[in-house]
Design a protein around this motif. Structure first.
Motif, PDB file in Angstrom:
ATOM      1  N   ILE A   1       0.863  -1.185   0.000  1.00 25.21           N
ATOM      2  CA  ILE A   1       0.000   0.000   0.000  1.00 25.21           C
ATOM      3  C   ILE A   1       0.904   1.242   0.000  1.00 25.21           C
ATOM      4  O   ILE A   1       1.830   1.358   0.817  1.00 25.21           O
ATOM      5  CB  ILE A   1      -0.907   0.013   1.258  1.00 25.21           C
ATOM      6  N   ALA A   2       0.642   2.163  -0.914  1.00 22.12           N
ATOM      7  CA  ALA A   2       1.415   3.417  -0.971  1.00 22.12           C
ATOM      8  C   ALA A   2       1.036   4.270   0.242  1.00 22.12           C
ATOM      9  O   ALA A   2      -0.153   4.532   0.456  1.00 22.12           O
ATOM     10  CB  ALA A   2       1.079   4.162  -2.263  1.00 22.12           C
ATOM     11  N   PRO A   3       2.001   4.694   1.038  1.00 25.08           N
ATOM     12  CA  PRO A   3       1.661   5.461   2.241  1.00 25.08           C
ATOM     13  C   PRO A   3       0.969   6.789   1.903  1.00 25.08           C
ATOM     14  O   PRO A   3       1.339   7.462   0.944  1.00 25.08           O
ATOM     15  CB  PRO A   3       3.019   5.723   2.904  1.00 25.08           C
ATOM     16  N   ASP A   4      -0.021   7.138   2.707  1.00 25.20           N
ATOM     17  CA  ASP A   4      -0.702   8.424   2.563  1.00 25.20           C
ATOM     18  C   ASP A   4       0.132   9.503   3.272  1.00 25.20           C
ATOM     19  O   ASP A   4       0.946   9.198   4.155  1.00 25.20           O
ATOM     20  CB  ASP A   4      -2.098   8.321   3.207  1.00 25.20           C
ATOM     21  N   PHE A   5      -0.079  10.755   2.892  1.00 26.21           N
ATOM     22  CA  PHE A   5       0.641  11.860   3.550  1.00 26.21           C
ATOM     23  C   PHE A   5      -0.067  13.176   3.251  1.00 26.21           C
ATOM     24  O   PHE A   5      -0.866  13.261   2.304  1.00 26.21           O
ATOM     25  CB  PHE A   5       2.105  11.931   3.072  1.00 26.21           C
ATOM     26  N   ASN A   6       0.212  14.172   4.067  1.00 29.05           N
ATOM     27  CA  ASN A   6      -0.193  15.549   3.784  1.00 29.05           C
ATOM     28  C   ASN A   6       1.057  16.303   3.370  1.00 29.05           C
ATOM     29  O   ASN A   6       2.150  16.030   3.900  1.00 29.05           O
ATOM     30  CB  ASN A   6      -0.785  16.207   5.033  1.00 29.05           C
ATOM     31  N   ALA A   7       0.912  17.239   2.433  1.00 29.86           N
ATOM     32  CA  ALA A   7       2.118  17.938   1.970  1.00 29.86           C
ATOM     33  C   ALA A   7       1.786  19.328   1.453  1.00 29.86           C
ATOM     34  O   ALA A   7       0.666  19.597   0.997  1.00 29.86           O
ATOM     35  CB  ALA A   7       2.774  17.132   0.848  1.00 29.86           C
ATOM     36  N   LYS A   8       2.791  20.202   1.548  1.00 32.11           N
ATOM     37  CA  LYS A   8       2.725  21.507   0.870  1.00 32.11           C
ATOM     38  C   LYS A   8       3.156  21.278  -0.569  1.00 32.11           C
ATOM     39  O   LYS A   8       4.130  20.539  -0.817  1.00 32.11           O
ATOM     40  CB  LYS A   8       3.680  22.500   1.524  1.00 32.11           C
ATOM     41  N   THR A   9       2.453  21.929  -1.495  1.00 31.59           N
ATOM     42  CA  THR A   9       2.832  21.777  -2.901  1.00 31.59           C
ATOM     43  C   THR A   9       2.717  23.120  -3.618  1.00 31.59           C
ATOM     44  O   THR A   9       2.179  24.089  -3.071  1.00 31.59           O
ATOM     45  CB  THR A   9       1.928  20.755  -3.647  1.00 31.59           C
ATOM     46  N   SER A  10       3.146  23.103  -4.852  1.00 29.28           N
ATOM     47  CA  SER A  10       3.080  24.319  -5.677  1.00 29.28           C
ATOM     48  C   SER A  10       1.643  24.759  -5.958  1.00 29.28           C
ATOM     49  O   SER A  10       1.411  25.882  -6.375  1.00 29.28           O
ATOM     50  CB  SER A  10       3.800  24.065  -7.009  1.00 29.28           C
ATOM     51  N   ILE A  11       0.659  23.870  -5.749  1.00 22.50           N
ATOM     52  CA  ILE A  11      -0.748  24.270  -5.966  1.00 22.50           C
ATOM     53  C   ILE A  11      -1.516  24.346  -4.645  1.00 22.50           C
ATOM     54  O   ILE A  11      -2.748  24.406  -4.645  1.00 22.50           O
ATOM     55  CB  ILE A  11      -1.485  23.329  -6.954  1.00 22.50           C
ATOM     56  N   GLY A  12      -0.795  24.336  -3.506  1.00 16.08           N
ATOM     57  CA  GLY A  12      -1.447  24.423  -2.188  1.00 16.08           C
ATOM     58  C   GLY A  12      -1.269  23.133  -1.405  1.00 16.08           C
ATOM     59  O   GLY A  12      -0.631  22.180  -1.877  1.00 16.08           O
ATOM     60  N   ASP A  13      -1.837  23.111  -0.214  1.00 20.06           N
ATOM     61  CA  ASP A  13      -1.691  21.937   0.653  1.00 20.06           C
ATOM     62  C   ASP A  13      -2.588  20.809   0.124  1.00 20.06           C
ATOM     63  O   ASP A  13      -3.730  21.067  -0.283  1.00 20.06           O
ATOM     64  CB  ASP A  13      -2.107  22.275   2.086  1.00 20.06           C
ATOM     65  N   ILE A  14      -2.073  19.601   0.154  1.00 17.23           N
ATOM     66  CA  ILE A  14      -2.888  18.464  -0.312  1.00 17.23           C
ATOM     67  C   ILE A  14      -2.766  17.278   0.649  1.00 17.23           C
ATOM     68  O   ILE A  14      -1.793  17.152   1.392  1.00 17.23           O
ATOM     69  CB  ILE A  14      -2.478  17.967  -1.727  1.00 17.23           C
ATOM     70  N   ASN A  15      -3.777  16.449   0.596  1.00 18.80           N
ATOM     71  CA  ASN A  15      -3.673  15.100   1.151  1.00 18.80           C
ATOM     72  C   ASN A  15      -3.538  14.170  -0.050  1.00 18.80           C
ATOM     73  O   ASN A  15      -4.333  14.276  -0.991  1.00 18.80           O
ATOM     74  CB  ASN A  15      -4.914  14.747   1.977  1.00 18.80           C
ATOM     75  N   PHE A  16      -2.546  13.307  -0.023  1.00 16.83           N
ATOM     76  CA  PHE A  16      -2.221  12.471  -1.189  1.00 16.83           C
ATOM     77  C   PHE A  16      -3.420  11.640  -1.642  1.00 16.83           C
ATOM     78  O   PHE A  16      -3.807  11.667  -2.811  1.00 16.83           O
ATOM     79  CB  PHE A  16      -1.039  11.570  -0.811  1.00 16.83           C
TER      80      PHE A  16
END
Ligand code: BEZ
Length: 211
Positions: A8-23
């Motif tokens: 299973i690909a681990p889930d994560f929250n991250a800052k990105t160039s288009i805003g904050d996302i949940n994977f």
């Protein structure tokens, strides 16, 4: 421990160039490509992100969402995207994760200390709608990846997820495929009405079933 196919690909929250996302929320029911590059404002990475952006329509047609990642920050990503757009004549609309604290890089084992203590290598993961890892490739910093090959793999993965077939070496969309070993030869003709070519009992071809 590093990820392997089928995990299973681990889930994560991250800052990105288009805003904050949940994977997982970002992926929804789509397929995903998560790929890392060593650093912003570097030449090979500039061409890789440009190549990926130029294939955006092809990825979208296959219901694939793309995310890039490096350990640089959001403002750096945003400034670099302008350079990529300008020099590669595309628009990078997919998110670039700003993994400054290396949380995602560590989750996905993207830092290989004997290559670089600090920067991510060129890792690429294809993730299915079931969130399982379907493909892993790792390239060194000096070699840009072939994103047309990544598309080809997506075509194979999506085909073989739905039919009892496999794709031979150098296969491309539209070419004959191999009948899966789980299909008995006596059942093959009924299962593959477009035709069955038996080269060896274990090597049987049929036209691509969804074409
Ligand atoms: C590049 O993208 O050109 C690059 C990045 C890090 C090390 C070497 C090359």
């Amino acid at each position: 421990m590093s990820l392997r196919l089928g995990d299973i690909a681990p889930d994560f929250n991250a800052k990105t160039s288009i805003g904050d996302i949940n994977f997982y929320e970002y992926l929804g029911d789509s397929w995903g490509i998560l790929f890392s590059h060593p650093a912003d404002f570097t030449p090979v990475c500039t061409t890789e992100l440009g190549a990926t952006a130029s294939l955006q329509e092809a990825f979208a047609k296959r219901n694939v969402k793309v995310l890039a990642l490096s350990v640089d920050g959001v403002e750096s990503h945003k400034t670099w995207i302008k350079d990529i757009d300008e020099t590669q004549h595309v628009h990078v609309g997919f998110p670039i994760i700003a993994d400054e604290d290396r949380v995602v890089a560590n989750l996905y084992d993207m830092i290989h200390p004997n290559a670089s203590e600090t920067f991510t290598v060129r890792s690429l993961f294809i993730i299915g709608p079931d969130k399982k890892v379907k493909l892993i490739i790792t390239y060194p910093a000096s070699t840009g990846r072939n994103f047309v090959e990544v598309l080809r793999v997506i075509d194979s993965l999506q085909l073989t997820a739905n039919y009892s077939v496999a794709t031979p070496a150098n296969w491309k969309e539209g070419e004959d495929v191999i009948i899966g070993l789980n299909v008995k030869t006596e059942d093959a003709a009924a299962k593959f009405p477009k035709g069955v070519e038996i080269v060896k009992p274990y090597l049987r071809y049929t036209p691509q079933p969804n074409k």
